[in-house]
Structures are given as structure tokens and as C-alpha cells.
Design a protein around this motif. Structure first.
Motif, mmCIF file in Angstrom:
data_model
loop_
_atom_site.group_PDB
_atom_site.id
_atom_site.type_symbol
_atom_site.label_atom_id
_atom_site.label_comp_id
_atom_site.label_asym_id
_atom_site.label_seq_id
_atom_site.Cartn_x
_atom_site.Cartn_y
_atom_site.Cartn_z
ATOM 1 N N GLU A 33 77.044 56.406 7.709
ATOM 2 C CA GLU A 33 78.011 56.833 7.114
ATOM 3 C C GLU A 33 78.613 57.846 7.939
ATOM 4 O O GLU A 33 79.499 57.975 7.975
ATOM 5 C CB GLU A 33 78.085 57.959 5.948
ATOM 6 C CG GLU A 33 77.352 57.631 4.525
ATOM 7 C CD GLU A 33 77.388 57.959 3.562
ATOM 8 O OE1 GLU A 33 77.659 59.273 3.731
ATOM 9 O OE2 GLU A 33 77.311 57.418 2.563
ATOM 10 N N PHE A 34 78.220 58.829 8.892
ATOM 11 C CA PHE A 34 78.595 59.654 10.248
ATOM 12 C C PHE A 34 78.585 58.701 11.344
ATOM 13 O O PHE A 34 79.996 59.391 12.279
ATOM 14 C CB PHE A 34 76.867 60.043 10.690
ATOM 15 C CG PHE A 34 76.924 60.971 11.651
ATOM 16 C CD1 PHE A 34 78.031 62.373 10.923
ATOM 17 C CD2 PHE A 34 76.597 60.949 12.668
ATOM 18 C CE1 PHE A 34 77.813 63.257 11.915
ATOM 19 C CE2 PHE A 34 77.425 62.093 14.100
ATOM 20 C CZ PHE A 34 77.459 63.397 13.887
ATOM 21 N N VAL A 35 77.925 57.604 11.456
ATOM 22 C CA VAL A 35 78.740 57.094 12.799
ATOM 23 C C VAL A 35 80.278 56.400 12.800
ATOM 24 O O VAL A 35 80.562 55.924 11.922
ATOM 25 C CB VAL A 35 77.841 55.822 13.546
ATOM 26 C CG1 VAL A 35 76.286 56.322 14.008
ATOM 27 C CG2 VAL A 35 77.438 54.419 11.767
ATOM 28 N N ARG A 36 80.505 56.572 14.502
ATOM 29 C CA ARG A 36 81.918 56.133 14.004
ATOM 30 C C ARG A 36 81.989 55.172 14.831
ATOM 31 O O ARG A 36 80.955 54.695 15.894
ATOM 32 C CB ARG A 36 82.975 57.577 14.337
ATOM 33 C CG ARG A 36 82.939 58.284 13.371
ATOM 34 C CD ARG A 36 83.298 58.418 12.126
ATOM 35 N NE ARG A 36 83.764 59.048 11.131
ATOM 36 C CZ ARG A 36 82.792 59.057 10.685
ATOM 37 N NH1 ARG A 36 82.097 58.154 9.778
ATOM 38 N NH2 ARG A 36 82.778 60.289 9.671
ATOM 39 N N PHE A 75 68.800 61.419 12.853
ATOM 40 C CA PHE A 75 69.038 62.042 10.652
ATOM 41 C C PHE A 75 67.010 61.453 10.821
ATOM 42 O O PHE A 75 66.879 60.512 12.013
ATOM 43 C CB PHE A 75 69.344 60.568 10.346
ATOM 44 C CG PHE A 75 71.157 61.098 10.613
ATOM 45 C CD1 PHE A 75 71.552 61.700 9.697
ATOM 46 C CD2 PHE A 75 71.788 60.738 11.784
ATOM 47 C CE1 PHE A 75 73.221 62.460 9.285
ATOM 48 C CE2 PHE A 75 73.321 61.099 11.589
ATOM 49 C CZ PHE A 75 73.901 61.774 10.427
ATOM 50 N N TYR A 84 67.915 58.171 14.664
ATOM 51 C CA TYR A 84 67.684 57.472 13.024
ATOM 52 C C TYR A 84 65.985 57.361 13.035
ATOM 53 O O TYR A 84 65.252 56.359 13.799
ATOM 54 C CB TYR A 84 67.512 56.398 12.273
ATOM 55 C CG TYR A 84 67.273 56.284 10.880
ATOM 56 C CD1 TYR A 84 67.486 57.476 10.330
ATOM 57 C CD2 TYR A 84 66.539 54.908 10.778
ATOM 58 C CE1 TYR A 84 66.900 57.011 8.597
ATOM 59 C CE2 TYR A 84 65.855 54.956 9.677
ATOM 60 C CZ TYR A 84 66.227 55.588 8.832
ATOM 61 O OH TYR A 84 64.975 56.065 7.518
ATOM 62 N N LYS A 130 72.533 63.746 17.517
ATOM 63 C CA LYS A 130 72.125 64.080 16.368
ATOM 64 C C LYS A 130 71.241 62.818 16.018
ATOM 65 O O LYS A 130 71.701 61.925 16.500
ATOM 66 C CB LYS A 130 73.648 63.629 15.939
ATOM 67 C CG LYS A 130 73.695 63.953 13.672
ATOM 68 C CD LYS A 130 75.262 64.859 13.870
ATOM 69 C CE LYS A 130 74.553 65.131 12.072
ATOM 70 N NZ LYS A 130 74.149 66.033 11.549
ATOM 71 N N ILE A 153 73.714 58.319 17.973
ATOM 72 C CA ILE A 153 73.133 59.176 17.285
ATOM 73 C C ILE A 153 71.539 58.476 16.243
ATOM 74 O O ILE A 153 71.444 56.562 16.813
ATOM 75 C CB ILE A 153 73.850 58.859 15.766
ATOM 76 C CG1 ILE A 153 75.329 58.890 16.164
ATOM 77 C CG2 ILE A 153 73.642 59.183 14.719
ATOM 78 C CD1 ILE A 153 75.952 60.371 16.708
ATOM 79 N N ASP A 166 80.363 54.550 17.957
ATOM 80 C CA ASP A 166 78.995 55.522 18.817
ATOM 81 C C ASP A 166 77.697 54.032 18.959
ATOM 82 O O ASP A 166 77.996 53.157 18.330
ATOM 83 C CB ASP A 166 78.868 55.764 17.420
ATOM 84 C CG ASP A 166 79.612 57.473 17.398
ATOM 85 O OD1 ASP A 166 80.017 57.416 18.214
ATOM 86 O OD2 ASP A 166 79.395 58.246 16.097
ATOM 87 N N ARG A 199 73.672 58.555 5.122
ATOM 88 C CA ARG A 199 73.886 59.734 6.132
ATOM 89 C C ARG A 199 74.487 59.245 7.086
ATOM 90 O O ARG A 199 75.290 59.452 7.916
ATOM 91 C CB ARG A 199 73.027 60.951 5.587
ATOM 92 C CG ARG A 199 73.135 61.214 4.284
ATOM 93 C CD ARG A 199 72.446 63.315 4.586
ATOM 94 N NE ARG A 199 73.404 63.658 4.950
ATOM 95 C CZ ARG A 199 72.704 64.683 6.383
ATOM 96 N NH1 ARG A 199 71.535 64.818 6.159
ATOM 97 N NH2 ARG A 199 73.594 65.183 7.591
ATOM 98 N N ALA A 200 73.234 58.970 8.318
ATOM 99 C CA ALA A 200 73.898 58.400 9.159
ATOM 100 C C ALA A 200 74.327 57.135 9.387
ATOM 101 O O ALA A 200 75.911 57.491 10.370
ATOM 102 C CB ALA A 200 71.955 57.733 9.952
ATOM 103 N N GLU A 232 68.817 59.847 4.126
ATOM 104 C CA GLU A 232 68.896 59.986 5.701
ATOM 105 C C GLU A 232 69.218 58.334 6.586
ATOM 106 O O GLU A 232 70.366 58.894 7.502
ATOM 107 C CB GLU A 232 68.410 60.413 6.901
ATOM 108 C CG GLU A 232 67.654 62.309 6.217
ATOM 109 C CD GLU A 232 68.780 63.180 6.173
ATOM 110 O OE1 GLU A 232 69.557 63.071 7.479
ATOM 111 O OE2 GLU A 232 69.357 63.618 5.163
#
Length: 187
Positions: A55-58, A36, A8, A34, A6, A61, A52-53, A49
Motif C-alpha cells: 500500500e505504501f509504495v508509489r 517493513f 521488506y 523505509k 522501500i 518506487d 502495508r508495504a 507488513e
């Protein structure tokens, strides 16, 4: 398990389109699926952003940035971001430094580099303050013109007409504190 990359990317202003384009190119080349991106100063109170990044990462990742200064504004900020990533089981990779927090050496280097970056920023701010002080001494720097105090005559005129403080503030677009500061100065 395949690691999801991911990205950024951030530039300080919208004028830095080439810088943003270069970051996006490098993040795509690094395999980010992806990305951001945002164009605002790192000193902005929030970076939506980046939030958001994060929050998005799991778990599993990898968050990828091109440079350390694109991610964090201070060592404290860096520590908070890396702690949040670690809690989620997410690694951090910084392309230009070939740094990867999946390794002990990468973790050590990240902390050292963050300290150096903060030190450099403090030196830059100190030089900036010295430059402003010299410009003021030379009469070349006046600072920002006070906006509310320039409306003192209008405040007095509206007050004389019998307008309430709230009406005067709304009419002139000044704050409550500015209104009372002006009235105090006129007294």
C-alpha cells in the motif's frame, strides 16, 4: 526523478533474529529509506507488513527484498504481487539474485525463479508427507491428539445434568460441530 527504495524483510519465526538482522542490514546497505518487517510464516493467511508495504509504495518506487522466498509463497502469489507492483508503477529488486524487474531480463528471470521455487517447495512437501507416512507406519507419529473428543465424558455428564448444547459448548470450550460429533459417537 530519484527512486525511493522501500524494503521488506520477513522471517518465519521469532527465533530467527539473526536472519532478520541480516536482512535489515542488507536492505539498509541497498539504500532502503523505509523498511517493513515481520516475523511470521509465509503460509500465514495474511502478512500485514507486506500488505502495508504494498500500500505504501508509489509510482517510481522500488520494493527491495533480500531473497525471493522472503516475498512470495508460490508462483501464483509472486504473480499477484508483481502484478500489483506493476499496476502501481513500482519495480521489484531481489538483492541476492541481482534481479531487477526494471529490465526485460529481470522480468523473465523472476518468472523462471518463481516457478523453480514453487517446484522445490512441492518436492519438500512431498518428502515431508512421505516422512510422516513412514513415521506413522513405524508407530512413531500419532498426529495431534483430538482435543474435543477427550472431553466426551464431560459432555455426557453435562448433558445428563440437563445443560443445553450451547451451555455445554461454552463451558467446555468446544465447537458446535465437536459437540454434535461427540453426542453422535456416544449414541
Amino acid at each position: 526523478m530519484t527512486k525511493v527504495m522501500i524494503g521488506y524483510a520477513r522471517t518465519s519465526t521469532t527465533d530467527q533474529k539473526a536472519g532478520l538482522d541480516a536482512q535489515l542490514r542488507d536492505l539498509q546497505a541497498a539504500g532502503c529509506t523505509k523498511i517493513f518487517k515481520e516475523q511470521l510464516s509465509s503460509v500465514a493467511s495474511n502478512r500485514p507488513e507486506l500488505e502495508r508495504a504494498l500500500e505504501f509504495v508509489r509510482e517510481g518506487d522500488v520494493l527491495v527484498v533480500t531473497k525471493l522466498d522472503r516475498l512470495a509463497r508460490s508462483v501464483a502469489d509472486l504473480v499477484a504481487i508483481t502484478a500489483a507492483l506493476k499496476e502501481k508503477g513500482v519495480e521489484l529488486r531481489i538483492i541476492t539474485m541481482n534481479l531487477d524487474t526494471a529490465t526485460p531480463t529481470g522480468k523473465l528471470m523472476l518468472n523462471l525463479l518463481g516457478s523453480i521455487a514453487e517446484f522445490e517447495r512441492e518436492l519438500m512437501l512431498e518428502r515431508q508427507r512421505e516422512g510422516i507416512a513412514k513415521a506413522k507406519a513405524d508407530g512413531k507419529y500419532k498426529g495431534r491428539a483430538p482435543t474435543a473428543r477427550s472431553k466426551a465424558d464431560k459432555v455426557l455428564a453435562l448433558k445428563t445434568e440437563g445443560k443445553t448444547p450451547a451451555e455445554i459448548q461454552a463451558t467446555l470450550g468446544i465447537s458446535r460441530a465437536s459437540y454434535f460429533r461427540i453426542v453422535k459417537d456416544l449414541a
